[in-house]
Scaffold this motif. Structure first.
Motif, mmCIF file in Angstrom:
data_model
loop_
_atom_site.group_PDB
_atom_site.id
_atom_site.type_symbol
_atom_site.label_atom_id
_atom_site.label_comp_id
_atom_site.label_asym_id
_atom_site.label_seq_id
_atom_site.Cartn_x
_atom_site.Cartn_y
_atom_site.Cartn_z
ATOM 1 N N LEU A 1 7.264 -160.044 67.875
ATOM 2 C CA LEU A 1 8.207 -159.022 67.416
ATOM 3 C C LEU A 1 7.593 -157.656 67.699
ATOM 4 N N SER A 2 8.265 -156.880 68.547
ATOM 5 C CA SER A 2 7.716 -155.580 68.958
ATOM 6 C C SER A 2 8.566 -154.449 68.396
ATOM 7 N N ASN B 1 3.407 -157.889 57.088
ATOM 8 C CA ASN B 1 2.816 -156.555 57.111
ATOM 9 C C ASN B 1 2.651 -156.123 58.567
ATOM 10 N N GLY B 2 3.193 -154.962 58.911
ATOM 11 C CA GLY B 2 3.130 -154.486 60.285
ATOM 12 C C GLY B 2 2.121 -153.377 60.471
ATOM 13 N N SER C 1 3.795 -148.126 70.510
ATOM 14 C CA SER C 1 4.207 -149.530 70.597
ATOM 15 C C SER C 1 3.335 -150.404 69.710
ATOM 16 N N ASN C 2 3.956 -151.288 68.962
ATOM 17 C CA ASN C 2 3.251 -152.202 68.076
ATOM 18 C C ASN C 2 3.806 -153.609 68.246
ATOM 19 N N SER D 1 12.751 -146.862 63.857
ATOM 20 C CA SER D 1 11.951 -147.460 64.920
ATOM 21 C C SER D 1 12.842 -148.210 65.895
ATOM 22 N N ASP D 2 12.412 -148.296 67.130
ATOM 23 C CA ASP D 2 13.086 -149.110 68.138
ATOM 24 C C ASP D 2 12.466 -150.498 68.126
ATOM 25 N N VAL D 3 13.297 -151.531 68.146
ATOM 26 C CA VAL D 3 12.784 -152.894 68.022
ATOM 27 C C VAL D 3 13.059 -153.696 69.295
#
Length: 220
Positions: A112-113, A139-140, A146-147, A182-184
Motif C-alpha cells: 500500500l503506497s 501504523n504508517g 513517497s511511502n 495524501s495520494d494513494v
C-alpha cells in the motif's frame, strides 16, 4: 456566367448546411486557379507576378497538406507501437493510483503506497473488507514524499483475511491535529489490456488504468 465555373443553383435557404462546409484543399485551389485562367480576358491576361504568386500559394498549400498527412501517419504509428508495448504488461505487477486492491489468496501480502505532501505527526492506514467493514489499522510512515506500507493480509486479531476485494484509507495529521491529504496507490497484476478509441488500458484489480498512470512495473 463565367466560362469554366459551375452554375450557381439558387434555393430558398441562402445558408450553407454545416455538413457541406469544409476548408479548401489543394485540389479545390487548383480547380479555382484553372477556372480563373479559363475565364480571364484575353486582352487583359493575368500578370506574370500575380500568376507566380498564386502558383507559390498552391505549392505552399500542397506542402502543408503533405506534412499533415505525414504527421498523421507518424501519430498512428506511435499509437500502434504504444498499444503493442502495453500487451507486454499482462501478468506483470504494477502500482496504480487508487485505494482498491484484490487479495488473491489467504496469507498474501499487499503493498500500500501513499504520498504525503509534508511531514505528518501521525499516520494510520485503515484496511476495509468488501462490505466496507474495518479489517485492521496499520501504523504508517510520517515522512513527506513517497511511502510504502506492506499489509500481511491479516486482520486485527492476527487471522488471515479471506480473498476478495479490499480498500484502504490513509489518515495523516500534522502537529496541530489538522488532516493532511495524501495520494494513494495500490499494487496489482495486469490481467488484461483493452483498447478503446485507439487508447490502451491495463486492467488492474478490475479497473481500467491508462499507461501514463502506472507508477511502477515489476516481474512476479
Amino acid at each position: 456566367m463565367i466560362a469554366g465555373l459551375p452554375p450557381i443553383v439558387e434555393s430558398g435557404n441562402s445558408q450553407t448546411p454545416p455538413a457541406a462546409q469544409k476548408s479548401l484543399g489543394k485540389d479545390d485551389f487548383l480547380q479555382l486557379l484553372v477556372a480563373q485562367l479559363g475565364a480571364q480576358d484575353p486582352l487583359s491576361p493575368l500578370e506574370a507576378q500575380d500568376f507566380s504568386a498564386q502558383l507559390a500559394q498552391f505549392s505552399s498549400l500542397e506542402q502543408i497538406t503533405n506534412v499533415n498527412d505525414t504527421l498523421k501517419e507518424i501519430n498512428q504509428s506511435q499509437i500502434a507501437l504504444s498499444n503493442s508495448s502495453m500487451i507486454g504488461l499482462i501478468g506483470k505487477g504494477v502500482d496504480v493510483p487508487g485505494s482498491n486492491f484484490e487479495l488473491q489468496e489467504e496469507g498474501d501480502s499487499i503493498s500500500l503506497s501513499y504520498i504525503l505532501p509534508q511531514d505528518a505527526e501521525s499516520t494510520f492506514i485503515d484496511v476495509f473488507d468488501p462490505a466496507g467493514k474495518l479489517v485492521t489499522t496499520l501504523n504508517g510512515n510520517t515522512t513527506a514524499g513517497s511511502n510504502l506500507k506492506v499489509w500481511d493480509g491479516k486482520d486485527g486479531d492476527g487471522d488471515d483475511a479471506p480473498p476478495g476485494a479490499y480498500s484502504f484509507k490513509v489518515r495523516a495529521v500534522d502537529a496541530e491535529g489538522e488532516p493532511i491529504e495524501s495520494d494513494v496507490f495500490t499494487s496489482g497484476v495486469v490481467s488484461d489490456v483493452v483498447f478503446e478509441n485507439s487508447v490502451a488500458y491495463a486492467v488492474v484489480n478490475g479497473q481500467k488504468i491508462e499507461a501514463g498512470k502506472i507508477t511502477r512495473v515489476s516481474s512476479l
